[in-house]
Enzyme design. Structure first.
Site, PDB file in Angstrom:
ATOM      1  N   SER A 157     133.268  93.439  39.508  1.00 26.86           N
ATOM      2  CA  SER A 157     134.316  93.678  40.487  1.00 26.86           C
ATOM      3  C   SER A 157     133.657  94.259  41.743  1.00 26.86           C
ATOM      4  CB  SER A 157     135.382  94.616  39.916  1.00 26.86           C
ATOM      5  OG  SER A 157     136.407  94.848  40.845  1.00 26.86           O
ATOM      6  N   SER A 158     134.230  95.281  42.328  1.00 28.81           N
ATOM      7  CA  SER A 158     133.701  95.845  43.567  1.00 28.81           C
ATOM      8  C   SER A 158     134.347  97.196  43.841  1.00 28.81           C
ATOM      9  CB  SER A 158     133.998  94.901  44.742  1.00 28.81           C
ATOM     10  OG  SER A 158     133.759  95.523  45.987  1.00 28.81           O
ATOM     11  N   TYR A 173     140.458  90.246  49.411  1.00 28.81           N
ATOM     12  CA  TYR A 173     139.309  90.498  48.545  1.00 28.81           C
ATOM     13  C   TYR A 173     139.573  91.693  47.639  1.00 28.81           C
ATOM     14  CZ  TYR A 173     134.440  91.508  47.244  1.00 28.81           C
ATOM     15  OH  TYR A 173     133.278  91.752  46.552  1.00 28.81           O
ATOM     16  N   LYS A 187     139.664  91.733  43.528  1.00 30.61           N
ATOM     17  CA  LYS A 187     138.740  92.577  42.769  1.00 30.61           C
ATOM     18  C   LYS A 187     139.489  93.606  41.921  1.00 30.61           C
ATOM     19  CE  LYS A 187     134.832  90.754  43.734  1.00 30.61           C
ATOM     20  NZ  LYS A 187     134.073  90.092  42.636  1.00 30.61           N
TER      21      LYS A 187
END
Length: 273
Positions: free
Chosen positions: A156-157, A169, A173
């Protein structure tokens, strides 16, 4: 450090530590030719895993394979294209005789800010992150189950749990983090562990932060001072080590976890919250 595996000395690989955690494991990594994906592939291979990886460009895969001491099974494909990812999983299983782990590392974002990004940008961003992860896990589950269990790592982030642009985004994520937690519960009875890893801002050649450090050193210094108490962004090699740990038997008690690897980074962008 001396390690043993089943009473036998561990095989020491060139560039590795000799730990037995991923030795002999069969692992598939999407998006493995650049940045974090490349470092994951290199580390796993150095530690004795059998690795398969894919990317859009055949030349990038050829360059990666030629630069490594260990053989890596590669296949060019678009992870969002119907059946291509599933076919790659089947090919890797045929090559290795099974599968012990998968890493959903391919990802990205399309479109600009909220008012600029259209429905197609949102759909494309969702598909390359969440959609490809779902299809990868669905294709891998029968083979992980046949191996007696395995490990799934979803990349993920920091943007998935701390707000920052672009929003499409961050939403995708964030969904990956929830996906990993839910799948850990559903697939746990089959001995399949699922965890999410959220890297912070990483210094990768040619990417945003490395360019900013080179082209806008003062702005980069302000970003580091404001958002990175560790004094510098996390390196992709550091994130790769966490991924390798989660694929290993040493992490057998960890499933459904979300592990940030970000040096205690605050906001994911210079704009702050």
């Amino acid at each position: 450090m001396s390690n043993v595996n089943g009473g036998r000395p561990a095989v020491h690989q060139t560039g590795g530590t000799g730990w037995p955690g991923v030795l002999g494991k069969r692992v598939l990594v999407t998006g493995g030719t650049r940045g974090l994906g490349e470092q994951i592939v290199r580390l796993l291979a150095a530690e004795g895993a059998r690795v398969a990886t894919c990317a859009r460009t055949a030349r990038d895969l050829e360059t990666l394979a030629a630069s490594m001491d260990s053989a890596v099974f590669t296949q060019p494909l678009d992870v969002t294209a119907p059946e291509e990812l599933e076919g790659f999983v089947a090919a890797a299983v045929k090559r290795f005789g099974g599968l012990d782990g998968v890493v959903a590392c391919a990802g990205g974002s399309r479109g600009g800010g909220f008012e600029q990004a259209d429905a197609e940008d949102w759909a494309a961003t969702w598909e390359v992150n969440v959609g490809h992860t779902v299809r990868l896990v669905r294709a891998a589950v029968p083979h992980l189950r046949a191996a007696g269990g395995g490990s799934v790592v979803v990349i993920s982030s920091i943007s998935g749990w701390k707000p920052g642009p672009p929003v499409q985004y961050g939403v995708a994520k964030s969904a990956q983090i929830q996906l990993a937690a839910s799948l850990a519960r559903e697939l746990g009875p089959d001995g399949i562990r699922v965890n999410a890893v959220s890297p912070g801002s990483m210094l990768i050649p040619g990417r945003r932060w490395e360019r900013m450090r080179r082209e806008e050193p003062e702005a980069f210094a302000r970003f580091v001072a404001a958002e990175l108490p560790g004094g510098e962004p996390v390196a992709p090699q550091e994130v790769a080590r966490v991924v390798a740990f989660l694929l290993s038997d040493w992490s057998s008690g960890i499933s459904g976890a979300h592990l940030p690897v970000d040096r205690a980074q605050n906001a994911p962008s210079p704009e702050g919250y």
